[in-house]
Design an enzyme around this catalytic site. Sequence first.
Site, PDB file in Angstrom:
ATOM      1  N   HIS A   2      -8.036  -5.239  -0.244  1.00 28.27           N
ATOM      2  CA  HIS A   2      -6.860  -4.547   0.245  1.00 28.27           C
ATOM      3  C   HIS A   2      -6.500  -5.062   1.637  1.00 28.27           C
ATOM      4  O   HIS A   2      -7.369  -5.308   2.461  1.00 28.27           O
ATOM      5  CB  HIS A   2      -7.162  -3.042   0.315  1.00 28.27           C
ATOM      6  CG  HIS A   2      -5.956  -2.192   0.523  1.00 28.27           C
ATOM      7  ND1 HIS A   2      -5.150  -1.792  -0.510  1.00 28.27           N
ATOM      8  CD2 HIS A   2      -5.415  -1.670   1.651  1.00 28.27           C
ATOM      9  CE1 HIS A   2      -4.166  -1.055  -0.038  1.00 28.27           C
ATOM     10  NE2 HIS A   2      -4.302  -0.969   1.267  1.00 28.27           N
TER      11      HIS A   2
ATOM     12  N   ASP B   5     -10.216  -3.907  -4.591  1.00 23.97           N
ATOM     13  CA  ASP B   5      -9.354  -2.904  -3.972  1.00 23.97           C
ATOM     14  C   ASP B   5      -9.381  -1.641  -4.830  1.00 23.97           C
ATOM     15  O   ASP B   5      -9.130  -1.715  -6.040  1.00 23.97           O
ATOM     16  CB  ASP B   5      -7.926  -3.447  -3.877  1.00 23.97           C
ATOM     17  CG  ASP B   5      -6.961  -2.502  -3.162  1.00 23.97           C
ATOM     18  OD1 ASP B   5      -7.349  -1.373  -2.824  1.00 23.97           O
ATOM     19  OD2 ASP B   5      -5.809  -2.916  -2.954  1.00 23.97           O
TER      20      ASP B   5
ATOM     21  N   SER C 281       0.831  -1.198   0.000  1.00 21.97           N
ATOM     22  CA  SER C 281       0.000   0.000   0.000  1.00 21.97           C
ATOM     23  C   SER C 281       0.873   1.258   0.000  1.00 21.97           C
ATOM     24  O   SER C 281       1.643   1.473  -0.934  1.00 21.97           O
ATOM     25  CB  SER C 281      -0.962  -0.058   1.189  1.00 21.97           C
ATOM     26  OG  SER C 281      -1.993   0.883   1.060  1.00 21.97           O
TER      27      SER C 281
END
Length: 344
Positions: free
Chosen positions: A308, A278, A184
């Site tokens: 995610h 996501d 991320s």
Amino acid sequence: MALLKTPRGLLRRLVGAPVRSPEGFELDLQGQVLLWLMRASRQPELHERGVEGGRRILDRTGRLLDMAGVSDVAVADRTVPGADGLRSARIYTPASARGRSRAPGLVWFHGGGFVLGSIESHDGACRALASLSGVVIVSVDYRLAPEHRFPAGLDDAVAATRWVLENGSAIGIDPTNVAVGGDSAGGNLAALVALALRGEARTPVFQLLVYPATDLTRSLPSHGYFRAGVMLPEPTILWFRELYLPDLSLESDPRVSPLFEPDVSGLPPALLLTAGFDPLRDEGKAYADRMRAAGVDVEYVCSEGSMHGFINSAGGLTESARMLTLAADRLRRAMSRGRVASAA
């Protein structure tokens, strides 16, 4: 969680009909159960908890579904140079690398939107990744917003990686065989570190990018598809972005959004993982495509049924464990090639 081990038929009756994406991807049943549990317990979203509350909850929940049985990794805390003083780091040395002076290494940057997350929130993921890959992992505690907005965290990431590349032997790592990686926001930093260090005497030999944030303009379709009902809803993303950037006009700056870098040639090989459910999915794929078009050796894998954050769920979700194992396998292979190249 014991509920995740319940027979699939019972789980399906519990959570209802399958959830599908606009492309027809089906949300993994265990992931759907997690969302059901969050709704049933009325868990507030991260942005609703505030900075300190969000940090506490991510440090706690980030380890709830860690992979069990990882006992072959030695862990040591130390400091490494950042851009503005020393930063905390945690070194994970698997049994296969213990006693070696030149083991392959990975500099890892945790996720959390540049605001949340820590060495602790990703401790279990790093332990499992080190154990499965045989690679020494250096998890770096870079500075977070809003106390330290862009570019503080990026500057720390570059400085820490440069130190490992120059001084890895001090911590048992071959400085000529070092990868960068993260998930991320941490994947964003890893990609930007690889870009920043191009052309230097020592550069990373591999990128492990797990659902990286590559486009903070949020312009690609998956952001529209998954505004709500997933692990990273739109209000949380907007909150992260507003806290991280001193000026929102920076959202398309190449040092914020690597997808806007005009030239991505000359980068090390990469594995780029995304999740089908996501908001960051399409920008991850777009960055993989950009690198491949520029001649970079890239493997792109989308876990179509995942959301995610799957890197922190390998202990509870079967598909998450598969993806973590895949990441470790590709990392091990890449770093084995690096050892051959450095020996030559």
